[in-house]
Design a protein around this motif. Structure first.
Motif, PDB file in Angstrom:
ATOM      1  N   TYR A   1       1.997   0.672  -1.091  1.00 56.22           N
ATOM      2  CA  TYR A   1       2.349   1.831  -1.994  1.00 56.22           C
ATOM      3  C   TYR A   1       3.790   2.521  -1.723  1.00 56.22           C
ATOM      4  O   TYR A   1       4.290   3.174  -2.808  1.00 56.22           O
ATOM      5  CB  TYR A   1       1.346   2.730  -1.842  1.00 56.22           C
ATOM      6  CG  TYR A   1      -0.210   2.236  -2.275  1.00 56.22           C
ATOM      7  CD1 TYR A   1      -0.479   2.051  -3.794  1.00 56.22           C
ATOM      8  CD2 TYR A   1      -0.827   2.071  -1.497  1.00 56.22           C
ATOM      9  CE1 TYR A   1      -1.750   1.479  -4.169  1.00 56.22           C
ATOM     10  CE2 TYR A   1      -2.255   1.449  -1.775  1.00 56.22           C
ATOM     11  CZ  TYR A   1      -2.635   1.223  -2.961  1.00 56.22           C
ATOM     12  OH  TYR A   1      -3.755   0.922  -3.589  1.00 56.22           O
TER      13      TYR A   1
ATOM     14  N   THR B   1      -4.556   6.094   6.870  1.00 57.39           N
ATOM     15  CA  THR B   1      -3.671   5.478   6.000  1.00 57.39           C
ATOM     16  C   THR B   1      -4.246   6.242   4.598  1.00 57.39           C
ATOM     17  O   THR B   1      -5.003   5.809   4.107  1.00 57.39           O
ATOM     18  CB  THR B   1      -3.756   4.000   6.171  1.00 57.39           C
ATOM     19  OG1 THR B   1      -3.200   3.619   7.265  1.00 57.39           O
ATOM     20  CG2 THR B   1      -2.445   3.603   5.261  1.00 57.39           C
ATOM     21  N   THR B   2      -3.092   6.357   3.816  1.00 57.35           N
ATOM     22  CA  THR B   2      -3.325   6.653   2.500  1.00 57.35           C
ATOM     23  C   THR B   2      -2.283   6.273   1.447  1.00 57.35           C
ATOM     24  O   THR B   2      -1.596   5.606   2.137  1.00 57.35           O
ATOM     25  CB  THR B   2      -3.466   8.398   2.458  1.00 57.35           C
ATOM     26  OG1 THR B   2      -2.137   8.583   2.453  1.00 57.35           O
ATOM     27  CG2 THR B   2      -4.341   9.204   3.126  1.00 57.35           C
ATOM     28  N   SER B   3      -2.361   6.237   0.269  1.00 56.18           N
ATOM     29  CA  SER B   3      -1.104   5.741  -0.414  1.00 56.18           C
ATOM     30  C   SER B   3       0.122   6.324  -0.159  1.00 56.18           C
ATOM     31  O   SER B   3       1.014   5.674  -0.741  1.00 56.18           O
ATOM     32  CB  SER B   3      -1.465   6.317  -1.872  1.00 56.18           C
ATOM     33  OG  SER B   3      -1.508   7.359  -1.891  1.00 56.18           O
TER      34      SER B   3
ATOM     35  N   THR C   1       1.336   6.597   2.981  1.00 57.50           N
ATOM     36  CA  THR C   1       1.950   5.824   3.955  1.00 57.50           C
ATOM     37  C   THR C   1       1.592   4.425   4.224  1.00 57.50           C
ATOM     38  O   THR C   1       2.328   3.671   4.950  1.00 57.50           O
ATOM     39  CB  THR C   1       1.081   6.549   5.411  1.00 57.50           C
ATOM     40  OG1 THR C   1      -0.012   6.313   5.310  1.00 57.50           O
ATOM     41  CG2 THR C   1       1.676   7.930   5.611  1.00 57.50           C
ATOM     42  N   HIS C   2       0.715   3.828   3.291  1.00 58.77           N
ATOM     43  CA  HIS C   2       0.589   2.399   3.237  1.00 58.77           C
ATOM     44  C   HIS C   2       1.742   1.500   2.680  1.00 58.77           C
ATOM     45  O   HIS C   2       2.427   1.870   1.957  1.00 58.77           O
ATOM     46  CB  HIS C   2      -0.786   2.096   2.233  1.00 58.77           C
ATOM     47  CG  HIS C   2      -1.098   0.782   2.644  1.00 58.77           C
ATOM     48  ND1 HIS C   2      -0.560  -0.451   2.052  1.00 58.77           N
ATOM     49  CD2 HIS C   2      -2.266   0.329   3.348  1.00 58.77           C
ATOM     50  CE1 HIS C   2      -1.256  -1.251   2.286  1.00 58.77           C
ATOM     51  NE2 HIS C   2      -2.266  -1.217   3.133  1.00 58.77           N
TER      52      HIS C   2
ATOM     53  N   ASP D   1      -4.268  12.764   5.861  1.00 55.31           N
ATOM     54  CA  ASP D   1      -3.606  11.546   6.352  1.00 55.31           C
ATOM     55  C   ASP D   1      -3.136  12.046   7.801  1.00 55.31           C
ATOM     56  O   ASP D   1      -2.251  12.920   7.753  1.00 55.31           O
ATOM     57  CB  ASP D   1      -2.468  11.039   5.450  1.00 55.31           C
ATOM     58  CG  ASP D   1      -1.858   9.641   5.926  1.00 55.31           C
ATOM     59  OD1 ASP D   1      -1.917   9.560   7.182  1.00 55.31           O
ATOM     60  OD2 ASP D   1      -1.324   9.017   5.116  1.00 55.31           O
TER      61      ASP D   1
ATOM     62  N   GLN E   1       6.370  -2.887   2.095  1.00 58.73           N
ATOM     63  CA  GLN E   1       5.909  -4.199   2.689  1.00 58.73           C
ATOM     64  C   GLN E   1       6.754  -5.328   2.503  1.00 58.73           C
ATOM     65  O   GLN E   1       7.826  -5.453   1.532  1.00 58.73           O
ATOM     66  CB  GLN E   1       4.643  -4.225   1.693  1.00 58.73           C
ATOM     67  CG  GLN E   1       3.828  -5.686   2.030  1.00 58.73           C
ATOM     68  CD  GLN E   1       2.782  -5.606   1.012  1.00 58.73           C
ATOM     69  OE1 GLN E   1       2.668  -5.261   0.199  1.00 58.73           O
ATOM     70  NE2 GLN E   1       1.816  -6.642   1.379  1.00 58.73           N
TER      71      GLN E   1
END
Length: 86
Positions: A58, A50-52, A54-55, A16, A62
């Motif tokens: 997850y 982006t990975t889990s 930093t998204h 990432d 959000q």
């Protein structure tokens, strides 16, 4: 199984770019870069935006952008005069 139709899977390191998080999984990606891991292995490197880790979905950061209420509330406000109830 038929010969010659399955991809050649191997270990690939995904990184990432936003926080440096790394994970290794099996993939058939073809990459030009490699990375040397702490355990001494040299693996193909795939850089990700982006990975889990930093998204926002997850990580729980959000946010809902619905500022005017939900669909049902909009519908009720729009057709309140037709129901006869006040």
């Amino acid at each position: 199984m038929k010969e010659g139709i399955h991809p050649n899977y191997r270990d690939v390191c995904f990184v990432d770019l936003s926080n440096g998080f790394q994970f290794v999984t099996r993939s058939c990606l073809q990459t030009k870069e490699t990375i040397k891991l702490d355990d001494g292995r040299e693996l193909p490197l795939m850089k990700l935006e982006t990975t889990s880790e930093t998204h926002p979905f997850y990580t729980g950061t959000q946010k809902s952008v619905d500022s005017l209420g939900g669909r049902v509330e909009k519908f009720r406000n729009k057709f309140a005069h037709l129901s006869g109830k006040k």
